[in-house]
Design an enzyme around this catalytic site. Structure first.
Site, mmCIF file in Angstrom:
data_model
loop_
_atom_site.group_PDB
_atom_site.id
_atom_site.type_symbol
_atom_site.label_atom_id
_atom_site.label_comp_id
_atom_site.label_asym_id
_atom_site.label_seq_id
_atom_site.Cartn_x
_atom_site.Cartn_y
_atom_site.Cartn_z
ATOM 1 N N LYS A 16 -4.808 15.015 -26.475
ATOM 2 C CA LYS A 16 -6.140 15.635 -26.614
ATOM 3 C C LYS A 16 -6.010 17.143 -26.849
ATOM 4 O O LYS A 16 -6.632 17.698 -27.754
ATOM 5 C CB LYS A 16 -6.988 15.399 -25.342
ATOM 6 C CG LYS A 16 -7.178 13.929 -24.990
ATOM 7 C CD LYS A 16 -8.073 13.754 -23.772
ATOM 8 C CE LYS A 16 -7.500 14.297 -22.463
ATOM 9 N NZ LYS A 16 -6.284 13.610 -21.990
ATOM 10 N N ARG A 91 -15.562 12.540 -18.148
ATOM 11 C CA ARG A 91 -14.526 11.713 -17.532
ATOM 12 C C ARG A 91 -15.103 10.664 -16.606
ATOM 13 O O ARG A 91 -14.348 9.886 -16.013
ATOM 14 C CB ARG A 91 -13.590 12.598 -16.744
ATOM 15 C CG ARG A 91 -12.341 13.007 -17.500
ATOM 16 C CD ARG A 91 -11.407 13.556 -16.492
ATOM 17 N NE ARG A 91 -10.043 13.563 -16.835
ATOM 18 C CZ ARG A 91 -9.428 14.537 -17.493
ATOM 19 N NH1 ARG A 91 -10.108 15.524 -18.003
ATOM 20 N NH2 ARG A 91 -8.127 14.505 -17.636
ATOM 21 N N ARG A 127 6.861 17.320 -20.970
ATOM 22 C CA ARG A 127 6.017 18.414 -21.481
ATOM 23 C C ARG A 127 6.353 19.740 -20.803
ATOM 24 O O ARG A 127 6.552 19.805 -19.596
ATOM 25 C CB ARG A 127 4.535 18.109 -21.244
ATOM 26 C CG ARG A 127 3.636 19.293 -21.638
ATOM 27 C CD ARG A 127 2.172 18.956 -21.660
ATOM 28 N NE ARG A 127 1.697 18.432 -20.395
ATOM 29 C CZ ARG A 127 0.492 17.949 -20.205
ATOM 30 N NH1 ARG A 127 -0.359 17.897 -21.223
ATOM 31 N NH2 ARG A 127 0.141 17.489 -19.033
ATOM 32 N N ARG A 161 3.824 21.832 -15.972
ATOM 33 C CA ARG A 161 2.539 21.851 -15.267
ATOM 34 C C ARG A 161 2.696 21.246 -13.871
ATOM 35 O O ARG A 161 3.478 20.312 -13.688
ATOM 36 C CB ARG A 161 1.507 21.040 -16.062
ATOM 37 C CG ARG A 161 0.402 21.878 -16.644
ATOM 38 C CD ARG A 161 -0.463 21.137 -17.620
ATOM 39 N NE ARG A 161 -1.221 20.035 -17.056
ATOM 40 C CZ ARG A 161 -2.117 19.326 -17.730
ATOM 41 N NH1 ARG A 161 -2.366 19.625 -18.990
ATOM 42 N NH2 ARG A 161 -2.765 18.330 -17.176
ATOM 43 N N ARG A 172 -2.655 10.047 -12.207
ATOM 44 C CA ARG A 172 -3.612 10.438 -13.259
ATOM 45 C C ARG A 172 -3.847 9.285 -14.234
ATOM 46 O O ARG A 172 -4.972 9.044 -14.666
ATOM 47 C CB ARG A 172 -3.063 11.661 -14.025
ATOM 48 C CG ARG A 172 -3.132 12.943 -13.202
ATOM 49 C CD ARG A 172 -2.144 13.991 -13.686
ATOM 50 N NE ARG A 172 -2.332 14.410 -15.046
ATOM 51 C CZ ARG A 172 -1.362 14.917 -15.818
ATOM 52 N NH1 ARG A 172 -0.131 15.064 -15.341
ATOM 53 N NH2 ARG A 172 -1.617 15.261 -17.048
HETATM 54 P P1 AP5 Z 1 -1.194 16.928 -24.752
HETATM 55 O O1 AP5 Z 1 -1.824 17.295 -26.041
HETATM 56 O O2 AP5 Z 1 -0.973 17.999 -23.742
HETATM 57 O O3 AP5 Z 1 -1.982 15.689 -24.102
HETATM 58 P P2 AP5 Z 1 -3.358 15.667 -23.311
HETATM 59 O O4 AP5 Z 1 -4.042 14.392 -23.665
HETATM 60 O O5 AP5 Z 1 -4.132 16.936 -23.537
HETATM 61 O O6 AP5 Z 1 -2.806 15.576 -21.842
HETATM 62 P P3 AP5 Z 1 -3.268 16.275 -20.485
HETATM 63 O O7 AP5 Z 1 -2.182 16.010 -19.515
HETATM 64 O O8 AP5 Z 1 -3.653 17.709 -20.712
HETATM 65 O O9 AP5 Z 1 -4.533 15.453 -20.156
HETATM 66 P P4 AP5 Z 1 -5.174 15.266 -18.773
HETATM 67 O O10 AP5 Z 1 -6.391 14.506 -19.143
HETATM 68 O O11 AP5 Z 1 -4.327 14.685 -17.726
HETATM 69 O O12 AP5 Z 1 -5.365 16.768 -18.258
HETATM 70 P P5 AP5 Z 1 -6.592 17.784 -18.210
HETATM 71 O O13 AP5 Z 1 -6.022 19.107 -18.404
HETATM 72 O O14 AP5 Z 1 -7.731 17.353 -19.061
HETATM 73 O O15 AP5 Z 1 0.200 16.195 -25.087
HETATM 74 C C1 AP5 Z 1 1.071 15.806 -24.062
HETATM 75 C C2 AP5 Z 1 2.532 15.996 -24.538
HETATM 76 O O16 AP5 Z 1 2.787 15.101 -25.608
HETATM 77 C C3 AP5 Z 1 2.836 17.403 -25.064
HETATM 78 O O17 AP5 Z 1 4.138 17.755 -24.679
HETATM 79 C C4 AP5 Z 1 2.719 17.271 -26.586
HETATM 80 O O18 AP5 Z 1 3.573 18.182 -27.245
HETATM 81 C C5 AP5 Z 1 3.137 15.823 -26.791
HETATM 82 N N1 AP5 Z 1 2.447 15.183 -27.895
HETATM 83 C C6 AP5 Z 1 1.119 15.313 -28.222
HETATM 84 N N2 AP5 Z 1 0.820 14.531 -29.271
HETATM 85 C C7 AP5 Z 1 1.973 13.875 -29.611
HETATM 86 C C8 AP5 Z 1 2.280 12.915 -30.611
HETATM 87 N N3 AP5 Z 1 1.363 12.459 -31.493
HETATM 88 N N4 AP5 Z 1 3.554 12.449 -30.663
HETATM 89 C C9 AP5 Z 1 4.510 12.888 -29.794
HETATM 90 N N5 AP5 Z 1 4.268 13.816 -28.810
HETATM 91 C C10 AP5 Z 1 3.000 14.292 -28.723
HETATM 92 O O19 AP5 Z 1 -7.085 17.594 -16.688
HETATM 93 C C11 AP5 Z 1 -6.271 17.978 -15.612
HETATM 94 C C12 AP5 Z 1 -6.997 17.673 -14.300
HETATM 95 O O20 AP5 Z 1 -8.205 18.448 -14.212
HETATM 96 C C13 AP5 Z 1 -7.452 16.228 -14.119
HETATM 97 O O21 AP5 Z 1 -6.406 15.424 -13.590
HETATM 98 C C14 AP5 Z 1 -8.620 16.395 -13.139
HETATM 99 O O22 AP5 Z 1 -8.148 16.574 -11.816
HETATM 100 C C15 AP5 Z 1 -9.258 17.706 -13.579
HETATM 101 N N6 AP5 Z 1 -10.340 17.519 -14.570
HETATM 102 C C16 AP5 Z 1 -10.349 17.959 -15.853
HETATM 103 N N7 AP5 Z 1 -11.508 17.616 -16.459
HETATM 104 C C17 AP5 Z 1 -12.245 16.953 -15.542
HETATM 105 C C18 AP5 Z 1 -13.531 16.333 -15.571
HETATM 106 N N8 AP5 Z 1 -14.290 16.326 -16.689
HETATM 107 N N9 AP5 Z 1 -13.973 15.717 -14.451
HETATM 108 C C19 AP5 Z 1 -13.228 15.705 -13.319
HETATM 109 N N10 AP5 Z 1 -12.009 16.272 -13.221
HETATM 110 C C20 AP5 Z 1 -11.516 16.892 -14.323
#
Ligand code: AP5
Length: 221
Positions: A16, A91, A127, A161, A172
């Protein structure tokens, strides 16, 4: 030109954040990442950061009321008036319903990235994030590989991270499995949605998202 109000939905590690950076540049709309906003608050030690730190470390979800207020405030800023990319929101089904109410008459396009669980674990475990410019890397020989643990763009140290340890990664992924089905049904029923194979290369995923966007706005091409 029609607005681009894009929601990026998908499990942790599905790409994402990677795609949000690319797509917001192409369409000149702000990227709003709720995870980035929360991590910045934790890093700053703000009252918000202190409230959410333990929840994030455990791989759970921050409460709806807090998240909804945060997104409502962000979407009210002038730069989001002409469109946005939301990465990580909604979410929960409650967040999805409230988002509809926040944006009456503004068409939403939901992109759902699908990636096998084993690949998600592998990506998150590998990552690294640049401590300065936030560029994402995957250690080893995977996409964007860096063996040095230094950012190839700005030279700063690459960090893991806090929630990218195996125990929290699995929590997660489980949280996503527990909460995502009603959200996906919500967008299937109410607005346009595209399901995209996120296990393709980043360029292929971007191309599929761009195709879905352009299809949803046929007069803008
Ligand atoms: P990356 O692009 O970083 O993936 P991502 O989907 O953004 O993963 P996240 O870990 O950031 O998602 P998340 O939902 O757990 O975290 P968030 O920050 O939203 O890619 C991952 C890796 O793969 C990278 O190394 C990249 O280089 C690689 N990659 C990407 N695409 C690729 C491809 N096509 N092929 C190969 N490699 C690839 O949330 C964190 C926390 O915040 C949550 O756990 C929760 O506690 C809280 N939170 C956030 N939003 C909310 C909400 N709306 N409600 C409640 N709690 C929330």
């Amino acid at each position: 030109m029609g607005q681009l109000n894009l929601l990026l939905i998908g499990p942790p590690g599905s790409g994402k954040g990677t795609q949000a950076v690319r797509i917001c540049e192409r369409y000149s709309v702000p990227m709003i990442s709720t995870g980035d906003i929360l991590r910045a608050a934790v890093k700053a030690g703000s009252p918000l950061g202190r409230r959410v730190q333990a929840i994030m470390a455990a791989g759970g979800l921050v409460g709806d009321d807090l998240m909804i207020d945060l997104v409502r405030d962000r979407l009210a800023q002038p730069d989001a008036a002409a469109g946005f990319i939301l990465d990580g929101f909604p979410r929960t089904i409650n967040q999805a319903r409230v988002l509809d109410d926040m944006l009456p008459g503004r068409p939403l396009l939901a992109i759902v990235l699908v990636v096998p669980a084993a690949e998600l674990e592998r990506r998150l475990d590998a990552r690294r994030v640049c401590s300065q410019c936030k560029t994402l890397y995957t250690t080893g020989t995977l996409y964007g590989g860096s063996e040095e643990e230094l950012c190839s763009k700005c030279g700063a140290t690459l960090l893991r991270r806090d929630d990218d340890n195996l125990e929290t990664i699995r929590a997660r992924l489980q949280t996503y499995r527990d909460t995502s089905d009603p959200i996906i049904r919500h967008y299937q029923d109410r607005s346009s949605m595209a399901v995209i194979d996120g296990s393709q290369s980043p360029d292929q995923v971007s191309a599929a998202i761009i195709q879905a966007i352009d299809k949803s706005r046929p007069n803008d091409q």
